[in-house]
Every structure is written in C-alpha cells, then in structure tokens.
Design a protein around this motif. Sequence first.
Motif, PDB file in Angstrom:
ATOM      1  N   GLU A 199       0.817  -1.226   0.000  1.00 34.24           N
ATOM      2  CA  GLU A 199       0.000   0.000   0.000  1.00 34.24           C
ATOM      3  C   GLU A 199       0.842   1.264   0.000  1.00 34.24           C
ATOM      4  OE1 GLU A 199      -0.487  -2.567   2.034  1.00 34.24           O
ATOM      5  OE2 GLU A 199      -2.354  -3.368   1.200  1.00 34.24           O
ATOM      6  N   GLU A 200       1.971   1.230   0.711  1.00 29.03           N
ATOM      7  CA  GLU A 200       2.762   2.464   0.809  1.00 29.03           C
ATOM      8  C   GLU A 200       4.090   2.352   0.089  1.00 29.03           C
ATOM      9  OE1 GLU A 200       3.052   3.275   4.975  1.00 29.03           O
ATOM     10  OE2 GLU A 200       0.863   3.177   5.197  1.00 29.03           O
ATOM     11  N   GLY A 201       4.904   1.418   0.544  1.00 23.08           N
ATOM     12  CA  GLY A 201       6.260   1.306   0.020  1.00 23.08           C
ATOM     13  C   GLY A 201       6.287   1.176  -1.493  1.00 23.08           C
ATOM     14  N   PHE A 202       5.510   0.242  -2.001  1.00 24.73           N
ATOM     15  CA  PHE A 202       5.530  -0.032  -3.429  1.00 24.73           C
ATOM     16  C   PHE A 202       4.952   1.142  -4.218  1.00 24.73           C
ATOM     17  CE2 PHE A 202       3.172  -1.852  -7.126  1.00 24.73           C
ATOM     18  CZ  PHE A 202       4.288  -2.083  -7.910  1.00 24.73           C
ATOM     19  N   VAL A 203       3.864   1.698  -3.698  1.00 28.94           N
ATOM     20  CA  VAL A 203       3.212   2.783  -4.427  1.00 28.94           C
ATOM     21  C   VAL A 203       4.146   3.984  -4.555  1.00 28.94           C
ATOM     22  CG1 VAL A 203       1.287   4.423  -4.335  1.00 28.94           C
ATOM     23  CG2 VAL A 203       0.887   2.014  -3.806  1.00 28.94           C
ATOM     24  N   ASN A 204       4.954   4.202  -3.509  1.00 33.05           N
ATOM     25  CA  ASN A 204       5.862   5.342  -3.557  1.00 33.05           C
ATOM     26  C   ASN A 204       7.245   4.991  -4.088  1.00 33.05           C
ATOM     27  OD1 ASN A 204       3.883   6.982  -2.411  1.00 33.05           O
ATOM     28  ND2 ASN A 204       4.388   6.172  -0.375  1.00 33.05           N
ATOM     29  N   LEU A 205       7.424   3.744  -4.480  1.00 38.08           N
ATOM     30  CA  LEU A 205       8.754   3.291  -4.905  1.00 38.08           C
ATOM     31  C   LEU A 205       9.157   3.959  -6.215  1.00 38.08           C
ATOM     32  CD1 LEU A 205      11.034   1.133  -4.345  1.00 38.08           C
ATOM     33  CD2 LEU A 205       9.807  -0.305  -5.969  1.00 38.08           C
ATOM     34  N   GLU A 206      10.417   4.404  -6.214  1.00 46.13           N
ATOM     35  CA  GLU A 206      10.927   5.008  -7.439  1.00 46.13           C
ATOM     36  C   GLU A 206      11.579   3.916  -8.273  1.00 46.13           C
ATOM     37  OE1 GLU A 206      13.967   8.490  -8.580  1.00 46.13           O
ATOM     38  OE2 GLU A 206      13.086   8.609  -6.565  1.00 46.13           O
ATOM     39  N   VAL A 207      11.100   3.741  -9.499  1.00 47.23           N
ATOM     40  CA  VAL A 207      11.650   2.689 -10.355  1.00 47.23           C
ATOM     41  C   VAL A 207      12.245   3.313 -11.610  1.00 47.23           C
ATOM     42  CG1 VAL A 207      11.192   0.537 -11.546  1.00 47.23           C
ATOM     43  CG2 VAL A 207       9.877   1.115  -9.511  1.00 47.23           C
ATOM     44  N   ASP A 208      13.466   2.957 -11.888  1.00 50.01           N
ATOM     45  CA  ASP A 208      14.165   3.437 -13.077  1.00 50.01           C
ATOM     46  C   ASP A 208      14.256   2.281 -14.060  1.00 50.01           C
ATOM     47  OD1 ASP A 208      14.920   5.958 -13.253  1.00 50.01           O
ATOM     48  OD2 ASP A 208      17.072   5.595 -12.966  1.00 50.01           O
ATOM     49  N   VAL A 209      13.725   2.464 -15.255  1.00 51.88           N
ATOM     50  CA  VAL A 209      13.844   1.370 -16.221  1.00 51.88           C
ATOM     51  C   VAL A 209      14.722   1.813 -17.378  1.00 51.88           C
ATOM     52  CG1 VAL A 209      12.631  -0.210 -17.743  1.00 51.88           C
ATOM     53  CG2 VAL A 209      11.567   0.525 -15.613  1.00 51.88           C
ATOM     54  N   LYS A 210      15.714   0.995 -17.676  1.00 53.73           N
ATOM     55  CA  LYS A 210      16.574   1.321 -18.801  1.00 53.73           C
ATOM     56  C   LYS A 210      16.608   0.101 -19.710  1.00 53.73           C
ATOM     57  CE  LYS A 210      21.117   3.292 -19.745  1.00 53.73           C
ATOM     58  NZ  LYS A 210      20.883   2.942 -21.115  1.00 53.73           N
ATOM     59  N   ALA A 211      16.227   0.362 -20.971  1.00 53.03           N
ATOM     60  CA  ALA A 211      16.188  -0.779 -21.889  1.00 53.03           C
ATOM     61  C   ALA A 211      17.303  -0.651 -22.905  1.00 53.03           C
ATOM     62  CB  ALA A 211      14.840  -0.842 -22.587  1.00 53.03           C
ATOM     63  N   GLU A 212      17.867  -1.777 -23.282  1.00 52.26           N
ATOM     64  CA  GLU A 212      18.912  -1.780 -24.303  1.00 52.26           C
ATOM     65  C   GLU A 212      18.576  -2.829 -25.336  1.00 52.26           C
ATOM     66  OE1 GLU A 212      22.689  -2.488 -22.536  1.00 52.26           O
ATOM     67  OE2 GLU A 212      22.573  -0.624 -21.373  1.00 52.26           O
ATOM     68  N   PHE A 213      18.700  -2.445 -26.582  1.00 49.31           N
ATOM     69  CA  PHE A 213      18.469  -3.427 -27.644  1.00 49.31           C
ATOM     70  C   PHE A 213      19.750  -3.647 -28.408  1.00 49.31           C
ATOM     71  CE2 PHE A 213      13.994  -3.114 -26.965  1.00 49.31           C
ATOM     72  CZ  PHE A 213      13.535  -4.336 -27.418  1.00 49.31           C
ATOM     73  N   ASN A 214      19.921  -4.809 -28.853  1.00 54.19           N
ATOM     74  CA  ASN A 214      21.097  -5.123 -29.628  1.00 54.19           C
ATOM     75  C   ASN A 214      20.648  -5.959 -30.813  1.00 54.19           C
ATOM     76  OD1 ASN A 214      23.590  -5.637 -30.534  1.00 54.19           O
ATOM     77  ND2 ASN A 214      24.290  -6.775 -28.732  1.00 54.19           N
ATOM     78  N   ILE A 215      20.487  -5.271 -31.955  1.00 51.01           N
ATOM     79  CA  ILE A 215      20.020  -5.986 -33.150  1.00 51.01           C
ATOM     80  C   ILE A 215      21.236  -6.597 -33.831  1.00 51.01           C
ATOM     81  CG2 ILE A 215      18.913  -5.751 -35.391  1.00 51.01           C
ATOM     82  CD1 ILE A 215      17.200  -3.545 -34.151  1.00 51.01           C
ATOM     83  N   LYS A 216      21.256  -7.899 -33.898  1.00 50.55           N
ATOM     84  CA  LYS A 216      22.470  -8.564 -34.366  1.00 50.55           C
ATOM     85  C   LYS A 216      22.364  -9.084 -35.789  1.00 50.55           C
ATOM     86  CE  LYS A 216      25.027  -9.917 -30.402  1.00 50.55           C
ATOM     87  NZ  LYS A 216      25.587 -10.988 -29.608  1.00 50.55           N
ATOM     88  N   ARG A 217      21.171  -9.391 -36.207  1.00 50.46           N
ATOM     89  CA  ARG A 217      21.025  -9.987 -37.541  1.00 50.46           C
ATOM     90  C   ARG A 217      19.895  -9.296 -38.289  1.00 50.46           C
ATOM     91  NH1 ARG A 217      22.530 -14.000 -34.192  1.00 50.46           N
ATOM     92  NH2 ARG A 217      20.460 -13.997 -33.270  1.00 50.46           N
ATOM     93  N   THR A 218      19.923  -9.402 -39.587  1.00 49.87           N
ATOM     94  CA  THR A 218      18.860  -8.772 -40.368  1.00 49.87           C
ATOM     95  C   THR A 218      18.066  -9.812 -41.141  1.00 49.87           C
ATOM     96  OG1 THR A 218      20.342  -8.472 -42.226  1.00 49.87           O
ATOM     97  CG2 THR A 218      20.182  -6.652 -40.659  1.00 49.87           C
TER      98      THR A 218
END
Lengths: 397, 541
Positions: A365-384
């Motif tokens: 109810e509290e901790g999670f709702v106020n939790l700061e979450v940083d999401v960083k995504a990385e893609f690595n396209i290797k083949r076509t």
Amino acid sequence: MRKKLVLILFFLVLLPVLSGCWDKKELNELAILTGLAIDQAEEGYRVTAQILNPAEIAGEAQTNRVAVSTYEATGDSLFEAIRKITDSSPRKLYLAHLRIVVLGKQLAEQGIEDTLDFLSRDHEVRTDFFLLVSEEKDASSILKVLTPIDKIPTNKLYQSIESSQKNWAPTLGVKLDQLISTLISEGNNPVLTGVYIEGDTEFGGSLQNVERIPSPSLLKLQNLAAFKGDKLVGWLTESESKAYNYLTDNVTNTVAVQSCTGGNVTIEINNSATDIKVVEENGQPKVKVTLTSEAAIGEVQCENQFLDERTINELEASFAKKKEKMSLDTIETAKKWQTDIFGFGEKIYQQKPKLWQRVKENWDEEGFVNLEVDVKAEFNIKRTGTIGESFQSDGED
Amino acid sequence: MKKGIQLRRVKVQKKQQQKEQQQNNTDKKNKTPIPLSTNIDQNIQTIKQDLGNSADIVIRKMNIGSSGNDQIAICYTNGLVDTKTVQNVIIKTLLVDIREAYLQNENKSKLSELFENHTLPGGEITKVTDLDNSKHDLLSGNTILLINGESVGFSIDTKGWASRSIEEPSTQTVVRGPKEGFVESLRTNTALVRRKIKSEDLWIEQIQIGQKTKTDIAILYMNGIVNQKILDEVKTRLKRVQVDGIFEGGSLEELIQDETFTPFPTIYNTERPDSAASNLLEGRVVIIIDGTPFALVAPALFVQFLQSSEDYYQRADMASFLRLLRFVAFMLALLIPSSYIAVTTFHQDMLPTTLLVSLAAQREGVPFPAFIEALLMEIVFEILREAGVRMPRAIGSAISIVGALVLGQAAVDAGIVSNVMVIVVSITAISSFVIPEYNLAIAVRLLRFFFMLLAASFGMFGIIIGLIMMVIHLTSLRSFGVPYLSPMAPFNKEGQKDSLIRLPQWALFSRPKMIAQDDYIREETPAPEPKNSEDLKGEGE
C-alpha cells in the motif's frame, strides 16, 4: 536348511493373499482426471472434473463419442466436492495426471488460498499442473469445450501455455509450487494467466465443434490476472502482460513491432535478460531495472529504410524507448492496484535486508506505491534475417 | 503323530540298510582279485558266465604254433572294437605271422613272452593277470588275448566305435571364431583341447565315476597356473561321488556344486574347445565327461555367463558394447513383466499422460487384472517354448503357427489380453534369448515369476526388495570357494578390464585374481605402437 526353504516359499505364496494388493488400481478402474475447474458456490465449492475416455482417444475402434466428459459436484470443501463426484462418475477420480486447474473469476476475487490447501496436501496430486483464471464468470464452462487437433482439451491448454510462453510473451505458465512460493514470500504477489472461450459457447461441448474448420468456439489464453495476496485485483492488458514478463525476466522469445514511415518494422527478440538493482537514496529504496535484449530484424515495411549501422542504431533506440515506456506504464497500473506483482519488495529483501526491515510494513500500500523505479532498456540488433535491404524500397518511386 | 514316528523309523531302517550295503560294496572292492586260471577253457567259461552269455561278446578259440598244440583265445565286444583291426591285424598276426616267430624261437621261451616282445601289433598293450581287469577292459572295447597254460593275458587297445564327427557346436554359436565343437568321445575332446594348448603344462588326469557306468572323466588344468587349493577341492568333490551312472555333465554338476538351492548356475559348461582352452589359461579346471559334448568349467563367475567367446575375437569396442547389451537384456528379461505390472497397477503417476491414456485404452475391456494377464501370457509362452524344444523337428512349424497366430493375435482380438501385454511378453522372450548361456537364461525364467508376484503385491517397492534379496543371495554364492560376483564384489580393479566391458587384448595382462591366486600376471604385450608413415616410407626407399 530344507525346512527353512519350505517355510520361505510358503510365506512367499501367502504374500499376495495377505497384502491383498490393498492399493492396487487397474488401469481400467481409473477415471483419469486431467482438468479441474473450481467455482465459488453459494456455500463451499462447485467442482467440475474433466475425465478422459481412453478408448476414444487411443483405442482401436473409435466411435463418435466424445473423448472427454465432465462431472460436477458441490461440496463444503474442495475435497468433499471431488469425492462427491463419484456419485455420477463411473470410476474413482485419479488425480495424479492433473494438467490444468481453472479457477473461477468470482473465486479468485474472493481469495484462492483455501482452495490451494487441498491441491498441495493430497498425495495423489502432483505440483506440475498449470493454474489459470477464467475470464468467464464460470470456470466450469472452460472445461466443456472440445478442441480440434488435440483430443484432450486440457492437454491442448497445457501445450498452448508452454508454447505461447516460449514464443509469445504475454502469458505465463504458473505451476502450483511456484504460485505457493510467491504467495508466501514477502514483497511479491502472484499473477495467473487468464483463459476464455472465443466464439459461440453453445457448440463448445458437442462434436460439431470439432467437425468444422474453424471451430465455432475456441479456448484462448490471454493476458495476466494480477493478484494482491490471494485475491484477484485486476487484469493487465496484452502489452502490460508482456512488459510484466520483461520485468520479471520470463521472456525467452517474442516479437516487438514499431511503426516507421510507410509501415512497421518487426523484430524478433531471441534473448532477454533483466537485471534489477536496489539502491538506497535518502533512506528510501530505489529500484534500477536494466533490460537487455538481443534481437533480429524479422519484417521491414518502411520506405527508404536502409539497414545500415546508423538506422539500426536508431531502431534500437526507438525500440528501447518504447519498451521503457511500456514497462513504466505497467508499473503504474500495478501501483494503482497497490500490488507488487514484480517482486521488487523481494529484491529489496535479498539485496538490502536491513532496509527491507524498515520499509516492509504495509509494503504493497505504501512502500511499493511510492517506490521510485528506473527502467533502462537496451536493444542489440544482431542480424537482419536472410536478406539485407528490403526489396520494396528499391522498386518504389 | 504316530505315523510320523513310523515313517521316521522306516527311514532310519533304510539308512541302516544302505550303510550295510555300502559296507558290502567296500568289502567287494577290497576283496582280492581272482587271478586268471592256467586253463583257458575255465577262463572262457568264467567270463561267459559273469557276463551272462551276452550276445555282443565274441570269443574265438584257435590253435596256433608249428604243431598247432598251443591254444589261445581272443575275446572282444562286438561294436566296441574296430573290427578291421581285430580281423586284419590281430587274427592275421596270430595265425600267420606267428609261425615265423615260432621258427626263430630257439630258446623255447614262454608264449606270453614271445607275444610281448616280438609279435603282437598294436600301440597300447597291457598284461592282465586277474579276471576283473580283463572283464573291465573287454567291456571298454579292448581285445583280450588268453593263452592256455599261462595265467597271463594281454589286453590290446582296439577301441573303435561309431561316433559323431566333429561338428559346429549347436549352442554358443559364433559369427567369427573356431567352428569345431566337442563330441561325445572323451579322447577326441581331450585331443581338441590339446591341439589348442601344446604346452607341457596342460595336465590331464583321468578317473572313473559311476559304479555301474564306469564313466571316464578327465580333469584338465594348467600346471603352474591353476590354484592348487581349487584343484584339490575339485578332485575331492569328484571322488566323493557315488552314483550308479553319469551320462551328462549336468548330473555331475549337481553332485559337486557349492549350493543346491539357488537358481543360478555355479559351474560353467561349454561345448567349445576354444572356450575350454581359454578358461584353462585363466587358471580354471575343465572337467570332460565321456559321452557328452559339454565340458564343465570350475570355478565359474556370474559375469562369465554373460560373456561369449566371440567377445575376444571381435574388436574391443564392439565386444564391450555387446556385453553391456547382454547385461541390459538380462535385466529386461528379468524385470519387464514385473515392472509393467507394478507401473500399471500401482504407479500410474510415473507414466506420461499420453502413454497412460494409450495403455488404459488397450486395457479397456480386458477382464483380468494385469498380474493375471501377465501370468497367463508368460505361462503360455513357457509352454510354447517347451513344446518347441521337445517336439519332433518335422512338426516344429505347427507350433509357430499355433503360437503366433492363434494365441497371439486371436487372444488380443478376443479381448482376453491387451496388445501391450503381447509386446511385453515378446520383449521379455527376445531378451532372454540374448543371454548366451542357457542355464543362466532358465534361471531368469524362473526368477521372472517371483518378481511378478512381488510386483503384484507390493509394486515397485516389491521389485526393489526382490532385487536386493537377489543381490544378497548372489554375493553369498561361491563357486569352489571363489565369490560368485567377483570381480564386482569383492571389487577388483584389474578384473574390471574384462567383465562388464572388454579392454583391448594388450590391456588384459592379468588373470582373474580370485581364481589364479598365486600367479595372476600374464606376460605383458605392449600396446601396438606403429611407426609413423614417414618412417615406413624411408625404409622402403
């Protein structure tokens, strides 16, 4: 010596008589149960059992009878209801081959913990079946649909869970032991895949359903149901379900689509890894999520899209951006329901146990709702894929 | 109660009688032999009487010498002697050639000396002085020469009866390897072994067993390799045997084996001279019995019964694979029906769902429990098999028609047994044929029913208990003092090279340690190290 031998032989002959083979069950005395649907009744439970008709599935002379049939009973407890089925079923239910348990929507909203007790306590039941939540009002209807190709509907469900989990991300196969361990761990809440009937439910149970291409009614898996504790609180959308699987590192292979000028570009993600780091900032936890994916280009419809290094980098960045947004949106949805389905709390407990002691009170109810979450995504396209440039772009203009 | 006592009394009385008889027998043996009489007619009379005027005894009296005053007689058993030798050589010599000797006989020495030193042809000639010996020799195929006026006779070796020629053994067949097998004649058999081992260390001792049959038995061993204790034990056990007759190694085996109450054979038997020879080289004792092509080999180990002599003639890797395959087949033949019973009646949860469904579909409508069904099929199969062995060859094909078509297909069609059970029985049967030694294969047949019973009562638990009991029993077995399960238990590292698998020949430099205890290291052959091709080229140029 000879006397002793005669005695031993005598006892050996007596063995089968004495033991009386007390727990022996011949194969043709078993009702092989592969699916169980549990609904909330006015008092207690209404249980629907799907039982196989082996002769129809693998026998030599197959008639036009159905391969499975269902029996229903209502009881104060789950165990009682299952035993009561013997009233109508010709044989005693054999639970070891249970593949699928479908929980009714209403039951899920009320809480599933009591239901799970029997399933984990009974000696016959194994823990390797999948649990699903019915999106219909009635879970029993799920077991009353015949499926083409696989004669055993529950087997069909079992296999589509496995294959869609592997090749298409928005579903998640949850087995009993996984579900229970999520339920009892702190700072984590379970999700279950939803199942519904598409099309006409009227034909579902009759052979007509499998006599046509396409079948009038089909069993479909869709999206994840989020639980708070043992109670269903809401349904994630398809993209949210996918993001959930990214965040919990459940993706093995899936596809992602991004629009570009003139159409879409689709990539196939072959490998995805999730790294969750917990840091402490001003006495409060902060979660940093890094999603790394390896991908190959699967389909290109864009105009003037030359697949050189620069465009591929751009593609990578745009996919990453989309994924980050998707993830954050999903986390927002969960925050709205005040349930930490991602297990961030558990991660804090694992990485910063002292910090967890301070914040675990009212975590959802509290901790999670106020939790700061940083999401960083990385893609690595290797083949076509097997071609480089799309041949469409050459021919145009 | 009273009856019991009476019975016991009868038994005791019988035993006493037996003892008395034995004493009588020993008296007979110890009594002094009756010497030959100087009167030829009396001798002939006694022989005829003692042998009950048997039709196959031929006695021919003749007068020889320049004056024709000297009476002699030859006696032989028709059919046991080589008639050509007797007629063309002996009679011709006695009637014709002897005259010259007479003419030269200036010293007027006794007729017997004349015979012994000058005129009697034939390799093996012994003097006989008493009646018992002459009768015995007569019945073994020798020709007895009696001389009037002298209490000495001659026994001339003229043995030569119809016997089977050396053929390919019908058991223990090989694809590659010697194709000759033992025959019924003892002498031929020892010769076959002697031909393989020309060493002076191959010693052959001969004894006779059977108070009536007087069967010749040869004990073969490699002096210097054989463990003296084991050899002595073999001899003592053989000497203890007091029976009327021995016709096959099997009956002798029962009289000298270590443990009677076991399904497992503790003495190996072979029809192959190469197998006998290689066993000799490993320090074992080979017992060849006159009248049977099967030689006994002692001591025997469990692993030996799953080995074939071809294992040494094929490449090591293939041989190892085949040996492992035989162990697998052994376990399959033993456990398949019982495992099927256990899994389908107790542990259905061990099967994958689809397999369970197909098995259940097969069993729909089958009236008997799986155990009865299996028992029925196994017994029917055993009957078929026994019928196949005992039936005259000419109607052999009838069995396969009845067996395969009527009992197999029709029983399934009639819904009495399930298809799966037919498969189970077939796999069991085929697996049991893989075991190279017939006497181990029949042990497996017997134990299979025991395991089926255990599986029907206790499921997998029963099978495991049964296996544990079997292993305990196997470890308790001894063959002439050698642990039956060696080199597994007691474990011996060197022995592993040639038990479950077979390493290349150059690695097998030790004999089985438990058998050839004193001298178990063979000459070592180094592994082949071919020169590389460059060097060979150089030599050529």
